[in-house]
Design an enzyme around this catalytic site. Structure first.
Site, PDB file in Angstrom:
ATOM      1  N   TYR A  16      60.907  42.213  18.471  1.00 17.57           N
ATOM      2  CA  TYR A  16      61.237  42.726  19.806  1.00 17.57           C
ATOM      3  C   TYR A  16      60.163  42.268  20.788  1.00 17.57           C
ATOM      4  CZ  TYR A  16      58.110  46.496  18.121  1.00 17.57           C
ATOM      5  OH  TYR A  16      57.075  47.209  17.576  1.00 17.57           O
ATOM      6  N   ARG A  25      50.621  48.356  21.178  1.00 19.36           N
ATOM      7  CA  ARG A  25      49.920  49.599  20.825  1.00 19.36           C
ATOM      8  C   ARG A  25      48.651  49.774  21.655  1.00 19.36           C
ATOM      9  NH1 ARG A  25      49.790  53.168  16.449  1.00 19.36           N
ATOM     10  NH2 ARG A  25      51.491  52.023  15.478  1.00 19.36           N
ATOM     11  N   ASP A  39      50.166  61.274  11.327  1.00 20.17           N
ATOM     12  CA  ASP A  39      50.040  60.699   9.990  1.00 20.17           C
ATOM     13  C   ASP A  39      49.112  61.493   9.083  1.00 20.17           C
ATOM     14  OD1 ASP A  39      51.768  58.686  10.583  1.00 20.17           O
ATOM     15  OD2 ASP A  39      50.267  57.101  10.732  1.00 20.17           O
TER      16      ASP A  39
END
Length: 400
Positions: free
Chosen positions: A213, A107, A294
């Site tokens: 991942y 991120r 969000d």
């Protein structure tokens, strides 16, 4: 006519993307971010081709390729036996089918890519340490401790606890979903035994699941483990987690999962947080003030589409404003084009939360349906990744 101005509250992925998209279309943009600096907090993030295509349109194709890891597939496995239940090819197949790759990034790396693009765009100003105290909707004025700023358009991209949302529609507490998540980053060099295949893997078990991942050229493995818990007081994803509790929850798991968790324990850090969401809002704007990401449609992480929805929002919002001169009308078009898709993602993310955690006979039936192809995820991935956010009305209806 003077250049139109936008003020964006929040410098997360959605806010930075919106700034770039608006500047590309001739807007002057100010971003207000309450944090003193954009930190490297967080872990992995997955970006489907539906979002990657849009970022390519902002000129970020090369930098994404330099930072991203392209998995060969998304797979689902039984948490105890390790049995492969379903596999959806990605890699070069994703490029051919959907016109863009599927990227896995840290991120912080994605935020740095967007931040650098913002720095290089003269029409954008990013102001850190600017916590918003009040918003006057009618006058389009935003107040901070340093003063006040006015713009033609205000965008709330300030997350699930949005101050802009509160100003528009009043306060409403986020609801706890009954699930708690751990996250940890495992250096690949610490992992004993066979390395995981280059896939995004979901291991489903009774009342729990684990996703892992690769990131950063496969040097790191991002792990997120979710367990059902009746109560959890912490929402912050920087709350320290308890490795003993995590290993206990997955003590009966396949050895590959236990090795991952043990390798992460050697780093001495994991984090735990409660998963919260909100019901869909009927509208996302009032006057010349709008929400995205969000702030208006937070979704659980079980479709890996939270960041992608914010990116889609940003580009659709900028496009509607370019197509419709009157700001309030443009914001109505924006909501109309986004509401159904984002609400469907919220709903399907909640449904996956239940599906991943089935027990007993229901879990056996789920596994049988996946193995036989009766419950193939291919229709859902086509709906997600094949969607063209810039084409009005395209792909709105989710598959049954």
């Amino acid at each position: 006519m003077s250049q139109r101005s936008a003020l964006i509250v929040g410098a997360g992925i959605g806010g930075l993307t919106a700034a770039l998209a608006l500047a590309q279309r001739g807007w002057q943009v100010l971003i207000l971010e309450q944090a003193e600096q954009l930190s490297a907090l967080g872990a992995g993030i997955q970006l489907g081709p539906n979002a990657v295509r849009l970022l390519h349109g902002l000129g970020l194709e090369q930098t994404l390729a330099e930072r991203g890891f392209a998995p060969e597939a998304i797979v689902a496995r039984d948490w105890r036996s390790g049995r492969l239940l379903t596999r959806e090819s990605l890699g070069e197949s994703a490029r051919q089918r959907w016109g863009a790759p599927y990227w896995q990034l840290h991120r912080a790396d994605l935020q740095q890519i967007l931040r650098q693009a913002v720095r290089e765009t003269p029409a954008i100003e990013l102001r850190l340490g600017a916590a918003v105290s009040r918003i006057d909707i009618d006058s389009r004025r935003v107040h901070t401790a340093e003063g006040r700023d006015t713009a033609h358009l205000i965008i709330g991209a300030d997350g699930i606890h949005s101050r802009v949302r509160e100003s528009l529609f009043g306060g409403q507490a986020a609801r706890y979903t009954g699930q708690s998540a751990w996250r940890l980053l495992v250096p690949s060099r610490r992992l004993e035994g066979p390395a995981p295949p280059p896939e995004a893997a979901i291991w489903m078990g009774p009342g729990r699941h684990l996703v892992h991942y690769y990131l950063r050229g496969a040097r790191l493995i991002n792990c997120v483990a979710v367990v059902e818990k009746s109560s959890w007081p912490h929402e912050s994803w920087t709350h320290p987690g308890d490795y003993a509790e995590l290993t206990g929850e997955f003590a009966a798991a396949h050895p590959a999962l236990r090795r991952l968790i043990e390798a992460g324990a050697e780093e001495g850090r994991c984090f735990q947080w409660g998963l919260f969401d909100r019901p869909p809002l009927p509208r996302w704007h009032r006057g010349a003030v709008a929400l995205l990401g969000d702030a208006c449609h937070p979704s659980l992480p079980f479709l890996a589409q939270g960041a992608a929805m914010a990116i889609e929002d940003a580009l659709v919002l900028a496009t509607c404003l370019a197509e419709t001169p009157r700001i309030e009308s443009a914001l109505s078009h924006y909501t109309a084009r986004r509401w159904q898709r984002c609400t469907a993602v919220q709903t399907r993310s909640r449904r996956n939360a239940r599906l991943f955690h089935l027990t007993g006979v229901l879990a056996a039936l789920r596994n049988l349906a996946l193995l036989s192809g009766l419950a193939s995820p291919a229709r859902t991935t086509r709906w997600l990744y094949g969607f063209d956010a810039l084409q009005a009305g395209s792909g709105q209806q989710p598959p049954d």
